[in-house]
Design an enzyme around this catalytic site. Structure first.
Site, PDB file in Angstrom:
ATOM      1  N   HIS A   1      75.630  75.709  49.737  1.00 14.18           N
ATOM      2  CA  HIS A   1      74.501  74.710  50.142  1.00 14.18           C
ATOM      3  C   HIS A   1      73.254  75.306  50.474  1.00 14.18           C
ATOM      4  CE1 HIS A   1      77.873  71.757  52.079  1.00 14.18           C
ATOM      5  NE2 HIS A   1      78.062  72.055  50.807  1.00 14.18           N
TER       6      HIS A   1
ATOM      7  N   GLU B   1      71.395  75.497  53.059  1.00 13.87           N
ATOM      8  CA  GLU B   1      71.206  75.855  54.385  1.00 13.87           C
ATOM      9  C   GLU B   1      71.897  77.258  54.459  1.00 13.87           C
ATOM     10  OE1 GLU B   1      72.004  71.404  55.166  1.00 13.87           O
ATOM     11  OE2 GLU B   1      72.743  72.822  53.689  1.00 13.87           O
TER      12      GLU B   1
ATOM     13  N   CYS C   1      76.074  69.886  57.240  1.00 17.22           N
ATOM     14  CA  CYS C   1      77.596  69.678  57.332  1.00 17.22           C
ATOM     15  C   CYS C   1      78.402  70.631  58.367  1.00 17.22           C
ATOM     16  CB  CYS C   1      78.292  69.657  55.876  1.00 17.22           C
ATOM     17  SG  CYS C   1      78.328  71.590  55.703  1.00 17.22           S
TER      18      CYS C   1
END
Length: 156
Positions: free
Chosen positions: A53, A55, A83
């Protein structure tokens, strides 16, 4: 344009790169002392890695840049509500502020699906701001999934 909008636009540029690469269009940047020290977009499909991801990639880059896993005094700007996995990484890396655009009803960890951040952490305070340029991020996400559905129909 305020500072949060400026840096969110930089995260949106990363999301557009993901979109062009047939990745879910999420982009992130990490800011330290008013400078971007990390930027990334989702690379799940390209790397065949569910943890890739934007992030997570950004946090790794920022830690490398600062030569420290503690990202205190850093702000993470991301185009989608993190998430559960990314929320854990945000807490563990001690990021000071999280700013995100759109909610993620499917797996959002700031209240859309579950709220990982609701309990006060014993040693870490995280400031959270949401909804920054939300419409732009949501529109990009909608266009992406329309494109994916259209491609699946054509390929049947």
């Amino acid at each position: 344009m305020n500072q949060d909008e400026f840096f969110m636009l930089q995260a949106l540029k990363q999301a557009e790169i993901a979109f062009a690469s047939n990745e879910v269009p999420v982009g992130s940047v990490i800011v330290f002392e008013n400078r971007i020290i990390a930027k990334a977009h989702n690379q799940v499909e390209m790397l065949k890695d569910a943890t890739a991801h934007s992030e997570m990639i950004c946090i790794t880059q920022a830690a490398s840049y600062l030569n420290d896993f503690r990202l205190e005094n850093c702000t993470l700007y991301t185009t989608l509500e993190p998430c559960i996995m990314c929320a854990g990484a945000i807490i563990n890396s001690r990021i000071s502020k999280l700013v995100y655009s759109a909610k993620d009803l499917r797996v959002g960890a700031n209240g859309s699906f579950i709220d990982i951040f609701e309990k006060k952490h014993p040693i870490h305070n995280l400031e959270i701001e949401s909804g920054i340029l939300e419409e732009i991020s949501s529109d990009l996400m909608t266009k992406f999934f329309q494109k994916v559905r259209k491609t699946k129909v054509i390929n049947k």
